[in-house]
Design an enzyme around this catalytic site. Structure first.
Site: not given
Length: 278
Positions: A83, A136, A233
């Site tokens: 992402h 992811d 992230s």
């Protein structure tokens, strides 16, 4: 849905930059730079596989252009979250960005120590589901090697995934859940949780995301207080000296009953090893 991925968006960076310009006097390190959500300062010398992903073109130079974290898994291979390369995060098509860099050996992103290595290829897992965050994973190939910095992968059945295992998450993201972004590397010690605890915390529906044990693992503390947050992230979750997860998503930061959710490395081990370049 009140869950969110944990990347630092270009829009938010622009907002932070405007706030910084309005500040009076010389820059002063925020006290929260010394800790993450319930964590402590860390050194890349002790954890050389912890790296940042940056683009000055999109995110400016104040923090070396950092917008996500990542982990070195071989001399020329780095893993991070898929992402991180969504147009929604970047504010641009990643194919049009020419200055993606992996930043290694730089504890303080405001400095110049360590190395910045160009990214020569970006592979985003084609099975990544943007709606659920399942799968992811992105694999970055470096233009030049970073020898001696790799962290081993934890495969299926590894004891590092056992419930109650002590684990550490690393990053340069939000340190207080309130936009207090760190400039120096920090880590937070958490515990790997049982899949059923994670499924209870994130059952799906209108109010929460859905935990999927086949591609996700979650970690935190029952009482909250320790977690990754926005800007972290793609950063590594390490247990028993092995990489078990990458920061993916969660609800709030350090909230009791809402642990952090990570990409399960063992579920995508073949995709990673098949793209290792040394």
């Amino acid at each position: 849905m009140n869950t969110f991925t944990r990347a630092l968006t270009a829009t938010l960076v622009s907002s932070l930059a405007l706030t910084a310009v309005a500040a009076v006097g010389p820059p002063v390190a925020h006290a929260m730079d010394r800790s993450v959500i319930g964590g402590d300062a860390a050194r890349t010398a002790d954890h050389p596989w912890v790296v940042a992903v940056g683009s000055r073109q999109l995110f400016g130079s104040a923090r070396s252009g950092q917008f996500c974290g990542a982990a070195v898994v071989s001399a020329r291979t780095v893993v991070t979250a898929a992402h991180c390369f969504d147009r929604q995060i970047l504010g641009a098509d990643p194919d049009r960005v020419r200055d993606f860099r992996v930043i290694a050996g730089r504890d303080d992103l405001r400095g110049e120590q360590g190395r910045e290595v160009a990214v020569s290829d970006i592979w985003v897992n084609p099975r990544y589901d943007r709606r659920t965050n399942a799968g992811d994973l992105a694999v970055l190939t470096l233009a030049k090697p970073l020898p001696g910095a790799a962290v081993p992968l934890a495969g299926a059945g590894d004891a590092a995934y056992g419930a109650g295992q002590s684990a550490s998450v690393y990053g340069w993201g939000d340190t207080g859940g309130d936009g207090s972004y760190a400039s120096s590397l920090h880590s937070s010690r958490v515990r790997v949780l049982k899949d059923r605890e994670c499924a209870t915390a994130y059952p799906g529906g209108a109010a929460a995301g859905r935990f999927r044990a086949e591609t996700m693992v979650c970690a935190g503390l029952p009482e909250g207080g320790r977690d990754a947050c926005q800007g972290d992230s793609g950063g590594p979750l390490v247990a028993g000296g092995k990489l078990i997860g990458l920061v993916s998503w969660g609800s709030g930061c350090g909230v009791a009953g809402q642990p952090g959710v990570y990409t399960r490395i063992s579920a995508l081990e073949k995709e990673i090893t098949g793209r290792m370049r040394d």
